[in-house]
Motif scaffolding. Sequence first.
Motif, short mmCIF file in Angstrom:
data_model
loop_
_atom_site.label_atom_id
_atom_site.label_comp_id
_atom_site.label_asym_id
_atom_site.label_seq_id
_atom_site.Cartn_x
_atom_site.Cartn_y
_atom_site.Cartn_z
N GLU A 206 0.81 -1.21 0.00
CA GLU A 206 0.00 0.00 0.00
C GLU A 206 0.85 1.26 0.00
O GLU A 206 0.45 2.29 -0.56
N HIS A 207 2.04 1.22 0.60
CA HIS A 207 2.86 2.42 0.75
C HIS A 207 4.18 2.26 -0.01
O HIS A 207 4.95 1.33 0.25
N ILE A 208 4.44 3.20 -0.91
CA ILE A 208 5.60 3.11 -1.80
C ILE A 208 6.34 4.44 -1.84
O ILE A 208 5.73 5.51 -1.96
N ILE A 209 7.68 4.36 -1.73
CA ILE A 209 8.55 5.51 -1.94
C ILE A 209 9.19 5.34 -3.31
O ILE A 209 9.67 4.26 -3.65
N GLY A 210 9.21 6.41 -4.11
CA GLY A 210 9.70 6.30 -5.48
C GLY A 210 11.05 6.93 -5.71
O GLY A 210 11.35 8.02 -5.21
N LEU A 211 11.89 6.22 -6.46
CA LEU A 211 13.09 6.77 -7.11
C LEU A 211 12.80 6.65 -8.61
O LEU A 211 12.84 5.54 -9.15
N VAL A 212 12.46 7.73 -9.28
CA VAL A 212 11.90 7.63 -10.63
C VAL A 212 12.61 8.59 -11.57
O VAL A 212 12.84 9.76 -11.24
N GLY A 213 12.95 8.11 -12.79
CA GLY A 213 13.51 8.98 -13.82
C GLY A 213 14.70 8.34 -14.52
O GLY A 213 14.97 7.15 -14.38
N TRP A 214 15.40 9.16 -15.27
CA TRP A 214 16.59 8.68 -15.96
C TRP A 214 17.66 8.30 -14.95
O TRP A 214 17.89 9.01 -13.97
N SER A 239 5.88 3.15 12.80
CA SER A 239 4.50 3.29 12.31
C SER A 239 3.73 1.98 12.23
O SER A 239 2.50 1.99 12.12
N GLY A 240 4.45 0.85 12.23
CA GLY A 240 3.79 -0.44 12.03
C GLY A 240 3.44 -0.70 10.58
O GLY A 240 2.79 -1.70 10.26
N GLN A 241 3.88 0.18 9.67
CA GLN A 241 3.57 0.04 8.25
C GLN A 241 4.78 -0.49 7.49
O GLN A 241 5.92 -0.11 7.75
N ASP A 242 4.50 -1.38 6.52
CA ASP A 242 5.55 -2.00 5.72
C ASP A 242 5.68 -1.23 4.40
O ASP A 242 4.91 -1.45 3.48
N TRP A 243 6.64 -0.32 4.33
CA TRP A 243 6.84 0.49 3.14
C TRP A 243 7.80 -0.21 2.18
O TRP A 243 8.66 -0.98 2.59
N ASN A 244 7.64 0.09 0.87
CA ASN A 244 8.49 -0.51 -0.16
C ASN A 244 9.11 0.58 -1.01
O ASN A 244 8.55 1.67 -1.12
N LEU A 245 10.25 0.26 -1.60
CA LEU A 245 10.96 1.21 -2.47
C LEU A 245 10.78 0.79 -3.92
O LEU A 245 11.08 -0.35 -4.29
N LEU A 246 10.30 1.71 -4.76
CA LEU A 246 10.16 1.47 -6.19
C LEU A 246 11.21 2.31 -6.92
O LEU A 246 11.14 3.54 -6.93
N ALA A 247 12.19 1.63 -7.51
CA ALA A 247 13.22 2.29 -8.32
C ALA A 247 12.86 2.05 -9.78
O ALA A 247 12.85 0.91 -10.24
N GLU A 351 16.56 10.50 8.25
CA GLU A 351 15.61 11.15 9.15
C GLU A 351 14.40 11.69 8.39
O GLU A 351 13.25 11.52 8.84
N GLN A 352 14.63 12.30 7.23
CA GLN A 352 13.53 12.90 6.48
C GLN A 352 12.61 11.83 5.87
O GLN A 352 11.39 12.01 5.82
N VAL A 353 13.20 10.74 5.38
CA VAL A 353 12.37 9.67 4.81
C VAL A 353 11.49 9.05 5.88
O VAL A 353 10.30 8.83 5.68
N VAL A 354 12.08 8.76 7.05
CA VAL A 354 11.30 8.18 8.15
C VAL A 354 10.21 9.16 8.59
O VAL A 354 9.04 8.77 8.79
N ARG A 355 10.57 10.42 8.69
CA ARG A 355 9.60 11.45 9.11
C ARG A 355 8.42 11.53 8.15
O ARG A 355 7.26 11.53 8.57
N LEU A 356 8.70 11.57 6.85
CA LEU A 356 7.62 11.73 5.88
C LEU A 356 6.77 10.47 5.77
O LEU A 356 5.54 10.55 5.61
N ALA A 357 7.40 9.30 5.89
CA ALA A 357 6.63 8.06 5.83
C ALA A 357 5.71 7.90 7.04
O ALA A 357 4.61 7.35 6.93
N CYS A 358 6.13 8.40 8.17
CA CYS A 358 5.38 8.20 9.41
C CYS A 358 4.40 9.33 9.72
O CYS A 358 3.69 9.27 10.74
N ASP A 359 4.34 10.34 8.88
CA ASP A 359 3.49 11.49 9.16
C ASP A 359 2.58 11.77 7.97
O ASP A 359 2.92 12.53 7.06
N GLU A 360 1.42 11.15 7.97
CA GLU A 360 0.48 11.32 6.86
C GLU A 360 0.00 12.77 6.76
O GLU A 360 -0.19 13.30 5.66
N ASP A 361 -0.19 13.42 7.89
CA ASP A 361 -0.63 14.82 7.87
C ASP A 361 0.39 15.71 7.16
O ASP A 361 0.02 16.63 6.42
N LEU A 362 1.68 15.43 7.39
CA LEU A 362 2.73 16.20 6.72
C LEU A 362 2.68 15.96 5.21
O LEU A 362 2.81 16.90 4.42
#
Length: 410
Positions: A206-214, A239-247, A351-362
Motif C-alpha cells: 500500500e505504501h511506496i517511496i519512489g526513485l523515478v527517472g533517468w 508506524s507499524g507500516q511496511d513500506w516498499n521502495l520502487l526504483a 531522518e527525512q524519509v522516516v519522518r515523511l513516511a510516518c506522518d500522513e498529515d505532513l
Amino acid sequence: MGESQPIVMISSYPPRLCGIGTFTEEAREFIQKANPGREVLVISHTDGSGEGVFPIIDMSRKDWWVPVANKIRGLRPYAIHLEHEYGLYEYVDPRGYGDGNEGVLSLLSALSDYPTVVEPHTVHGRLTEFEANFIYQMCQRARIVLLKCHYQKWRLDWNFMGRGWATPRNIMVVPHGARPDRRWGIEDVPQLKEEIGLNRFPYLGEHIIGLVGWIQSNKRWDILTSIWEEVHDLILQESGQDWNLLAAGSMRDPNHLRDYEEYRQQVEVLEQKGLAHYFEFIPRGDIYYKVMAVCDFIVLPSIDETQSGTLARIISLNKPFITTAPMEGLTAQTLESKGGLLFTTKAMLKEQVVRLACDEDLRLELGDNLKKYLDGVVSWDVVAGQYNEAYALARESVDSGRPIELPLEF
C-alpha cells in the motif's frame, strides 16, 4: 502580421531521448493551446520527427545554423523560441575541438531582425569564464532571454558586476512548466498499477517511496538504496507500516553504464529481500506520470542539477518529495513551493524519509502546498501565458528598434 504567422521553436525533439526534447514536446502542446490561431512549428536536430517538425539541425556541419536561418526566413515567424543547452549546439571539429556554441551566436546574429526568445536550460549560480562570456553575448543578440528561477537572475547580476560588466536587462523569469492535468487520486492507484504492470508484484504494498527517472551518475540512487533496509525497519518500528521502495527508470547515456549497473545491483539485492522493486521504463509520456502516481512520495537525490524535469512531474502530481540541498534550482523550487523536504547528509536523508513516511498529515500538507504552487505559479497554462508575454516584448523590440529593459530582481 496576422495570426497566420507561426511560432517557431528551435530544439532537440523526440524520438531523441533527451530531457530538452521532452520538455519542448510538452511546452509546444501548451503553447499551441494558448495560441489556437497559430501553428507552433519545431526546427530540430536530424533525429527529430513528427508533424510540423523540420529535422535540419546537422551538428556534423560547422555552419549548421545557416540552413536553420534560411528555413526560418521562409516561415516568416511571429516569434522564434530557442531552447538552449550547451551540448545540443556544440560543433566538434575533426581534432575533437569544440567551437564553444559559436553557431548559436551566429544564428542569433543572422536573425537579428526577428523577435527571438532564448530559453537557456543551464545557468549556474557561479559562472565559469566561458559561461559568463557566452551568456553575455547571447543576451546581446537575443531580444528576450528566459531564466527558470529568480536566483539565476540575481546571481547573474552578481556574476556580471564582479567582472565589471553591465547586467543585461532583457531577462524574464519563467519557471519550468508542469502539467496541470495529471492529478490522479489515491482511489486511482490500483488501476494505475494494473495499467503499468506493477500489480504483478504483491510485495509492492500500500505504501511506496519512489526513485523515478533517468538513471544517471548525477542522480545518485545509491544514496538511498545503501540505507534503505535500515530506513525500512525504522519506519516499520515507528508506524507499524511496511513500506516498499520502487526504483523505476532507464539509462539513456552509455557513459553512465557503470553507475546504472551498480544502482540496479543494489536494488536487486533489496528485491530479493522483498524490500524494493526495479521497474524498467522509458521516462517519457504518460507512463512517467503513472509510475510516479503510484508512489506516496518521491526521493530525488540529485547531486548536479540546475532545474529538473523530474521535479516538474513531481509537482504535476502534487507528490511530496525529498531532495538534495543546496542544489540551485531544486532547492529554490522546494523553498518556493513549500512542497518538499531537504537533506544534505545521509543521516539527514534517513531522518527525512522516516519522518515523511510516518506522518500522513505532513504528506497531505506538502501535497496541498504543491497543488497551490502548481495552479498559481508553474502550470503550463500559466507558463504559456508568460511565453506569449515574452513573444510580445520581443516583437515590440523589433518594431521599436530598441532593446527591452526589464527591472533587476534585487
